[in-house]
Design an enzyme around this catalytic site. Structure first.
Site, PDB file in Angstrom:
ATOM      1  N   LYS A   9       0.835  -1.204   0.000  1.00 26.90           N
ATOM      2  CA  LYS A   9       0.000   0.000   0.000  1.00 26.90           C
ATOM      3  C   LYS A   9       0.879   1.268   0.000  1.00 26.90           C
ATOM      4  O   LYS A   9       2.096   1.184   0.212  1.00 26.90           O
ATOM      5  CB  LYS A   9      -0.915  -0.029   1.229  1.00 26.90           C
ATOM      6  CG  LYS A   9      -1.926  -1.190   1.201  1.00 26.90           C
ATOM      7  CD  LYS A   9      -2.895  -1.063   2.376  1.00 26.90           C
ATOM      8  CE  LYS A   9      -3.903  -2.193   2.377  1.00 26.90           C
ATOM      9  NZ  LYS A   9      -4.907  -2.029   3.454  1.00 26.90           N
ATOM     10  N   TYR A  49     -12.462  -2.424  -3.491  1.00 25.96           N
ATOM     11  CA  TYR A  49     -12.963  -2.469  -2.105  1.00 25.96           C
ATOM     12  C   TYR A  49     -14.493  -2.481  -2.026  1.00 25.96           C
ATOM     13  O   TYR A  49     -15.053  -2.115  -0.993  1.00 25.96           O
ATOM     14  CB  TYR A  49     -12.411  -1.269  -1.327  1.00 25.96           C
ATOM     15  CG  TYR A  49     -10.978  -1.451  -0.857  1.00 25.96           C
ATOM     16  CD1 TYR A  49     -10.582  -2.605  -0.173  1.00 25.96           C
ATOM     17  CD2 TYR A  49     -10.018  -0.468  -1.066  1.00 25.96           C
ATOM     18  CE1 TYR A  49      -9.281  -2.768   0.278  1.00 25.96           C
ATOM     19  CE2 TYR A  49      -8.708  -0.626  -0.614  1.00 25.96           C
ATOM     20  CZ  TYR A  49      -8.351  -1.777   0.056  1.00 25.96           C
ATOM     21  OH  TYR A  49      -7.066  -1.939   0.510  1.00 25.96           O
ATOM     22  N   PHE A  57     -15.678   3.425   7.142  1.00 25.23           N
ATOM     23  CA  PHE A  57     -14.331   3.850   6.752  1.00 25.23           C
ATOM     24  C   PHE A  57     -14.075   3.738   5.249  1.00 25.23           C
ATOM     25  O   PHE A  57     -12.950   3.909   4.787  1.00 25.23           O
ATOM     26  CB  PHE A  57     -13.273   3.058   7.532  1.00 25.23           C
ATOM     27  CG  PHE A  57     -13.380   1.557   7.377  1.00 25.23           C
ATOM     28  CD1 PHE A  57     -12.820   0.889   6.306  1.00 25.23           C
ATOM     29  CD2 PHE A  57     -14.046   0.808   8.346  1.00 25.23           C
ATOM     30  CE1 PHE A  57     -12.918  -0.484   6.174  1.00 25.23           C
ATOM     31  CE2 PHE A  57     -14.148  -0.583   8.218  1.00 25.23           C
ATOM     32  CZ  PHE A  57     -13.584  -1.223   7.122  1.00 25.23           C
ATOM     33  N   ARG A  85      -1.330 -14.742   3.825  1.00 25.59           N
ATOM     34  CA  ARG A  85      -2.037 -14.042   4.905  1.00 25.59           C
ATOM     35  C   ARG A  85      -1.350 -14.255   6.252  1.00 25.59           C
ATOM     36  O   ARG A  85      -1.314 -13.362   7.100  1.00 25.59           O
ATOM     37  CB  ARG A  85      -3.514 -14.448   4.928  1.00 25.59           C
ATOM     38  CG  ARG A  85      -4.253 -13.849   3.714  1.00 25.59           C
ATOM     39  CD  ARG A  85      -5.700 -14.216   3.666  1.00 25.59           C
ATOM     40  NE  ARG A  85      -6.488 -13.593   4.722  1.00 25.59           N
ATOM     41  CZ  ARG A  85      -6.924 -12.332   4.705  1.00 25.59           C
ATOM     42  NH1 ARG A  85      -6.609 -11.530   3.696  1.00 25.59           N
ATOM     43  NH2 ARG A  85      -7.666 -11.875   5.682  1.00 25.59           N
ATOM     44  N   THR A  91      -5.067  -8.172  10.131  1.00 23.05           N
ATOM     45  CA  THR A  91      -5.373  -6.881   9.498  1.00 23.05           C
ATOM     46  C   THR A  91      -4.968  -5.710  10.384  1.00 23.05           C
ATOM     47  O   THR A  91      -4.403  -4.728   9.919  1.00 23.05           O
ATOM     48  CB  THR A  91      -6.890  -6.793   9.199  1.00 23.05           C
ATOM     49  OG1 THR A  91      -7.235  -7.898   8.370  1.00 23.05           O
ATOM     50  CG2 THR A  91      -7.252  -5.496   8.504  1.00 23.05           C
ATOM     51  N   ARG A 102       2.856  -7.061   9.017  1.00 20.02           N
ATOM     52  CA  ARG A 102       2.126  -6.003   9.734  1.00 20.02           C
ATOM     53  C   ARG A 102       2.575  -5.902  11.190  1.00 20.02           C
ATOM     54  O   ARG A 102       2.619  -4.800  11.756  1.00 20.02           O
ATOM     55  CB  ARG A 102       0.625  -6.269   9.649  1.00 20.02           C
ATOM     56  CG  ARG A 102       0.053  -6.019   8.251  1.00 20.02           C
ATOM     57  CD  ARG A 102      -1.304  -6.624   8.123  1.00 20.02           C
ATOM     58  NE  ARG A 102      -1.992  -6.314   6.874  1.00 20.02           N
ATOM     59  CZ  ARG A 102      -2.971  -7.056   6.376  1.00 20.02           C
ATOM     60  NH1 ARG A 102      -3.371  -8.153   7.019  1.00 20.02           N
ATOM     61  NH2 ARG A 102      -3.546  -6.724   5.259  1.00 20.02           N
ATOM     62  N   ASN A 112      -1.964  -0.248   6.934  1.00 25.92           N
ATOM     63  CA  ASN A 112      -1.432  -1.534   7.398  1.00 25.92           C
ATOM     64  C   ASN A 112      -0.513  -2.197   6.381  1.00 25.92           C
ATOM     65  O   ASN A 112      -0.429  -3.411   6.287  1.00 25.92           O
ATOM     66  CB  ASN A 112      -2.568  -2.469   7.848  1.00 25.92           C
ATOM     67  CG  ASN A 112      -3.515  -2.826   6.725  1.00 25.92           C
ATOM     68  OD1 ASN A 112      -3.417  -2.278   5.634  1.00 25.92           O
ATOM     69  ND2 ASN A 112      -4.422  -3.749   6.972  1.00 25.92           N
ATOM     70  N   HIS A 115      -1.880  -5.390   1.320  1.00 20.15           N
ATOM     71  CA  HIS A 115      -3.174  -6.062   1.122  1.00 20.15           C
ATOM     72  C   HIS A 115      -2.906  -7.420   0.494  1.00 20.15           C
ATOM     73  O   HIS A 115      -2.007  -7.560  -0.331  1.00 20.15           O
ATOM     74  CB  HIS A 115      -4.070  -5.250   0.174  1.00 20.15           C
ATOM     75  CG  HIS A 115      -5.262  -6.027  -0.306  1.00 20.15           C
ATOM     76  ND1 HIS A 115      -6.420  -6.117   0.423  1.00 20.15           N
ATOM     77  CD2 HIS A 115      -5.441  -6.810  -1.407  1.00 20.15           C
ATOM     78  CE1 HIS A 115      -7.275  -6.909  -0.223  1.00 20.15           C
ATOM     79  NE2 HIS A 115      -6.700  -7.332  -1.337  1.00 20.15           N
ATOM     80  N   GLU A 126      -9.268 -10.072  -7.987  1.00 22.07           N
ATOM     81  CA  GLU A 126      -8.317  -8.973  -7.801  1.00 22.07           C
ATOM     82  C   GLU A 126      -7.193  -9.028  -8.833  1.00 22.07           C
ATOM     83  O   GLU A 126      -6.762  -7.994  -9.342  1.00 22.07           O
ATOM     84  CB  GLU A 126      -7.787  -8.997  -6.362  1.00 22.07           C
ATOM     85  CG  GLU A 126      -8.894  -8.658  -5.366  1.00 22.07           C
ATOM     86  CD  GLU A 126      -8.524  -8.875  -3.903  1.00 22.07           C
ATOM     87  OE1 GLU A 126      -7.407  -9.362  -3.615  1.00 22.07           O
ATOM     88  OE2 GLU A 126      -9.360  -8.544  -3.040  1.00 22.07           O
TER      89      GLU A 126
HETATM   90  P1  CMP Z   1      -7.215  -4.660   3.415  1.00 21.76           P
HETATM   91  O1  CMP Z   1      -6.671  -6.051   3.514  1.00 21.76           O
HETATM   92  O2  CMP Z   1      -6.620  -3.799   2.358  1.00 21.76           O
HETATM   93  O3  CMP Z   1      -8.787  -4.757   3.181  1.00 21.76           O
HETATM   94  C1  CMP Z   1      -9.696  -3.818   3.697  1.00 21.76           C
HETATM   95  C2  CMP Z   1      -9.010  -2.771   4.490  1.00 21.76           C
HETATM   96  O4  CMP Z   1      -9.855  -1.987   5.281  1.00 21.76           O
HETATM   97  C3  CMP Z   1      -8.066  -3.402   5.480  1.00 21.76           C
HETATM   98  O5  CMP Z   1      -6.982  -3.958   4.810  1.00 21.76           O
HETATM   99  C4  CMP Z   1      -7.770  -2.250   6.418  1.00 21.76           C
HETATM  100  O6  CMP Z   1      -6.642  -1.508   5.990  1.00 21.76           O
HETATM  101  C5  CMP Z   1      -9.011  -1.383   6.241  1.00 21.76           C
HETATM  102  N1  CMP Z   1      -9.754  -1.258   7.510  1.00 21.76           N
HETATM  103  C6  CMP Z   1     -10.308  -2.250   8.201  1.00 21.76           C
HETATM  104  N2  CMP Z   1     -10.909  -1.737   9.318  1.00 21.76           N
HETATM  105  C7  CMP Z   1     -10.709  -0.401   9.279  1.00 21.76           C
HETATM  106  C8  CMP Z   1     -11.072   0.673  10.126  1.00 21.76           C
HETATM  107  N3  CMP Z   1     -11.772   0.457  11.235  1.00 21.76           N
HETATM  108  N4  CMP Z   1     -10.683   1.911   9.772  1.00 21.76           N
HETATM  109  C9  CMP Z   1      -9.986   2.139   8.634  1.00 21.76           C
HETATM  110  N5  CMP Z   1      -9.617   1.146   7.790  1.00 21.76           N
HETATM  111  C10 CMP Z   1      -9.968  -0.101   8.114  1.00 21.76           C
END
Ligand code: CMP
Length: 143
Positions: A9, A49, A57, A85, A91, A102, A112, A115, A126
């Site tokens: 990211k 997404y 969010f 993963r 996450t 992470r 984070n 992805h 994807e």
């Molecule tokens: P990702 O694996 O890219 O898929 C969805 C993303 O949503 C996840 O990683 C996080 O970066 C993001 N995410 C999940 N929960 C929250 C949250 N509470 N606030 C902001 N971002 C979030």
């Protein structure tokens, strides 16, 4: 052979973590089948997404993933979706085990670092969203 979609990211790119992240999957033994540095458009971010579109969010998520270049990758190998993963960690970086990507590099659930696809259906979707067929390379690799 199983393939997954992984993406460093914008925070991971800004923090010079592309090499470190690629190294973790290379040394694990997986095969890189495609990679590119790219700017994600709003439209691509919203499609990618889509499953989160009703979350509070969602706007933040789209703004962040389009805020700077990402490094998109396709990795190939046995059980690569689930194993990637594990290598990424949970996450929320605050819950991710040390020695995961992470766990080692992140502190924010939004920023984070990386992805990764969460299922074979997501991986297929994807990969085809981010890569055209001629950007996926097929080759033999010695272990
Ligand atoms: P990702 O694996 O890219 O898929 C969805 C993303 O949503 C996840 O990683 C996080 O970066 C993001 N995410 C999940 N929960 C929250 C949250 N509470 N606030 C902001 N971002 C979030």
């Amino acid at each position: 052979m199983e393939k997954t979609f992984l993406m460093v990211k914008p925070d991971g790119v800004q923090r010079n973590l592309i090499g470190e992240i690629v190294k973790r999957f290379e040394t694990k033994g997986y095969k890189l089948a495609g990679a590119k540095l790219m700017q994600v458009s709003n439209q691509l971010a919203e499609t990618h997404y889509n499953e989160h579109k009703d979350r509070p969010f969602f706007g933040e998520l789209v703004d962040f993933i389009t805020s700077g270049p990402v490094f998109a990758m396709v990795w190939e190998g046995e059980n690569v979706i689930a194993t990637a993963r594990k290598i990424m960690g949970k996450t929320n970086p605050l819950e991710a085990d040390p020695s995961t990507i992470r766990g080692d590099f992140g502190i924010s659930v939004g920023k984070n670092i990386i992805h990764g696809s969460d299922s074979s259906e997501s991986a297929e979707r994807e990969i085809s969203l981010f890569f055209s067929e001629n950007e996926i390379v097929s080759y033999e690799k010695q272990a």
